[in-house]
Write an enzyme that holds these catalytic residues in place. Structure first.
Site, PDB file in Angstrom:
ATOM      1  N   GLY A  15      -4.016   7.166  -1.985  1.00 25.07           N
ATOM      2  CA  GLY A  15      -3.731   7.565  -3.352  1.00 25.07           C
ATOM      3  C   GLY A  15      -3.832   9.205  -3.399  1.00 25.07           C
ATOM      4  N   SER A  16      -3.799   9.912  -2.321  1.00 27.51           N
ATOM      5  CA  SER A  16      -4.245  11.379  -2.819  1.00 27.51           C
ATOM      6  C   SER A  16      -3.023  12.107  -3.523  1.00 27.51           C
ATOM      7  CB  SER A  16      -4.336  12.061  -1.623  1.00 27.51           C
ATOM      8  OG  SER A  16      -3.146  12.318  -0.746  1.00 27.51           O
ATOM      9  N   ARG A  68      10.477 -11.249  -1.702  1.00 28.98           N
ATOM     10  CA  ARG A  68      10.435  -9.773  -2.320  1.00 28.98           C
ATOM     11  C   ARG A  68      11.060  -9.790  -3.669  1.00 28.98           C
ATOM     12  NH1 ARG A  68      10.182  -5.608   1.005  1.00 28.98           N
ATOM     13  NH2 ARG A  68       9.966  -6.640   3.121  1.00 28.98           N
ATOM     14  N   MET A  93       4.108   1.337   0.406  1.00 26.52           N
ATOM     15  CA  MET A  93       4.541   1.059   1.330  1.00 26.52           C
ATOM     16  C   MET A  93       5.331  -0.342   1.417  1.00 26.52           C
ATOM     17  SD  MET A  93       3.773   3.776   2.760  1.00 26.52           S
ATOM     18  CE  MET A  93       4.152   4.192   4.542  1.00 26.52           C
ATOM     19  N   ASN A 110      10.580   9.227  -4.898  1.00 26.30           N
ATOM     20  CA  ASN A 110       9.556   9.023  -3.924  1.00 26.30           C
ATOM     21  C   ASN A 110       9.099  10.221  -3.255  1.00 26.30           C
ATOM     22  OD1 ASN A 110       8.260   7.534  -1.685  1.00 26.30           O
ATOM     23  ND2 ASN A 110      10.163   7.722  -0.554  1.00 26.30           N
ATOM     24  N   HIS A 112       8.469  11.647   0.410  1.00 23.64           N
ATOM     25  CA  HIS A 112       8.384  11.157   1.904  1.00 23.64           C
ATOM     26  C   HIS A 112       7.909  12.362   2.745  1.00 23.64           C
ATOM     27  CE1 HIS A 112       9.830   8.761   5.275  1.00 23.64           C
ATOM     28  NE2 HIS A 112      10.364  10.151   5.890  1.00 23.64           N
ATOM     29  N   ASP A 148      14.661   5.621   2.226  1.00 20.08           N
ATOM     30  CA  ASP A 148      14.412   6.893   2.136  1.00 20.08           C
ATOM     31  C   ASP A 148      15.798   7.565   1.941  1.00 20.08           C
ATOM     32  OD1 ASP A 148      11.746   6.667   2.585  1.00 20.08           O
ATOM     33  OD2 ASP A 148      11.719   6.317   4.757  1.00 20.08           O
ATOM     34  N   GLU A 177       2.589  18.546  -0.122  1.00 20.86           N
ATOM     35  CA  GLU A 177       2.861  17.465  -0.946  1.00 20.86           C
ATOM     36  C   GLU A 177       2.403  17.182  -2.411  1.00 20.86           C
ATOM     37  OE1 GLU A 177       2.741  13.340   0.759  1.00 20.86           O
ATOM     38  OE2 GLU A 177       3.008  14.146   2.899  1.00 20.86           O
TER      39      GLU A 177
HETATM   40  C1  GAR Z   1       1.890  10.544   1.802  1.00 22.59           C
HETATM   41  O1  GAR Z   1       1.946  11.502   3.064  1.00 22.59           O
HETATM   42  C2  GAR Z   1       3.416   9.893   1.487  1.00 22.59           C
HETATM   43  O2  GAR Z   1       4.429  11.015   1.787  1.00 22.59           O
HETATM   44  C3  GAR Z   1       3.638   8.870   2.530  1.00 22.59           C
HETATM   45  O3  GAR Z   1       2.431   8.194   2.736  1.00 22.59           O
HETATM   46  C4  GAR Z   1       1.202   9.454   2.315  1.00 22.59           C
HETATM   47  C5  GAR Z   1       0.426   8.400   1.233  1.00 22.59           C
HETATM   48  O4  GAR Z   1      -0.635   9.288   1.189  1.00 22.59           O
HETATM   49  N1  GAR Z   1       4.582   8.139   2.192  1.00 22.59           N
HETATM   50  C6  GAR Z   1       5.513   7.319   3.082  1.00 22.59           C
HETATM   51  O5  GAR Z   1       5.189   7.670   4.223  1.00 22.59           O
HETATM   52  C7  GAR Z   1       6.703   6.431   2.403  1.00 22.59           C
HETATM   53  N2  GAR Z   1       7.460   6.412   3.364  1.00 22.59           N
HETATM   54  P1  GAR Z   1      -1.536   9.114  -0.154  1.00 22.59           P
HETATM   55  O6  GAR Z   1      -1.581   7.712  -0.330  1.00 22.59           O
HETATM   56  O7  GAR Z   1      -2.820   9.892   0.014  1.00 22.59           O
HETATM   57  O8  GAR Z   1      -0.536   9.894  -1.371  1.00 22.59           O
END
Ligand code: GAR
Length: 217
Positions: A15-16, A68, A93, A110, A112, A148, A177
């Protein structure tokens, strides 16, 4: 006062990005607020961060549903209960069904960790390094039913450095990000985004033409 854009942030883990958004929303004048942080996993660390900040949280465990579709219907109900305007996927995810996506037309975004359309899917950092890319980055896009895929709103690029591992590259991208996502959400909340088919455009005050060359000449 005009109403702030009401965000639901969907997470599955650390969750950053959610935390970066939370920090942004706490700054005076930011035009959006997080009204719920929802996860498909009760163990997602980001839920605790949200709770500590006094944000409502919801756990919709994907294992608790027969399909789903059933999971997505429950998640949809949770979001509507909080009167959400925009669904923000931040390390969520789970693949969402087209039915769910179509219920939120152009209202799901989203982030990515690659420069889409390159490296859709998982293990993006490993694949970027294995492909010998010299520049990598992240993309914020509108979610459409293909994985994506969807109109690209914004991207940030970083160099891939000699000796990078998936972890060092991921950390360099993650830093961007955390800058990119809050700025895109701000643009959406300020009504500066237009979408025409697969093309999205953000109206910005000062476009920059700064190139990124790696290695530098
Ligand atoms: C992030 O790097 C995000 O871009 C990626 O997961 C990480 C989550 O980090 N997302 C994907 O790969 C989606 N396909 P976070 O939980 O610290 O935000």
């Amino acid at each position: 006062m005009t109403r702030k854009l009401r965000l639901a942030v969907l997470i599955s883990g650390r969750g950053s990005n959610m935390q970066a958004l939370l920090a942004a929303t706490q700054a005076p004048g930011y035009p959006a607020e997080i009204v719920v942080v929802a996860s498909n996993k009760a163990s997602a660390a980001g839920l605790e961060t949200a709770r500590a900040a006094g944000i409502a949280t919801a756990v919709v465990p994907h294992t608790g549903f027969p399909s789903r579709e059933a999971f997505d219907i429950a998640m949809d109900a949770e979001l509507r209960r909080h009167d959400v305007d925009l669904v923000v996927l931040a390390g969520f995810m789970r693949v969402l069904t087209p039915e769910f996506i179509n219920r939120w037309p152009d209202r799901i975004v989203n982030i990515h960790p690659s420069l889409l359309p390159a490296f859709r899917g998982l293990h993006t950092h490993e694949r970027t390094i294995e492909a010998g890319c010299k520049i990598a980055g992240c993309t914020v896009h509108i979610v459409r039913p293909e994985l994506d895929d969807g109109p690209i709103l914004a991207q940030a690029a970083v160099p891939v450095l000699e000796g990078d591992t998936a972890d060092t590259l991921a950390a360099r991208i993650l830093e961007q990000e955390h800058r990119l996502y809050p700025s895109v959400i701000r643009a959406i909340a300020e009504g500066r985004v237009s979408i025409d088919g697969m093309l999205a455009r953000i109206n910005e005050a000062a476009p920059t033409a700064q190139p990124l060359l790696n290695p530098a000449p």
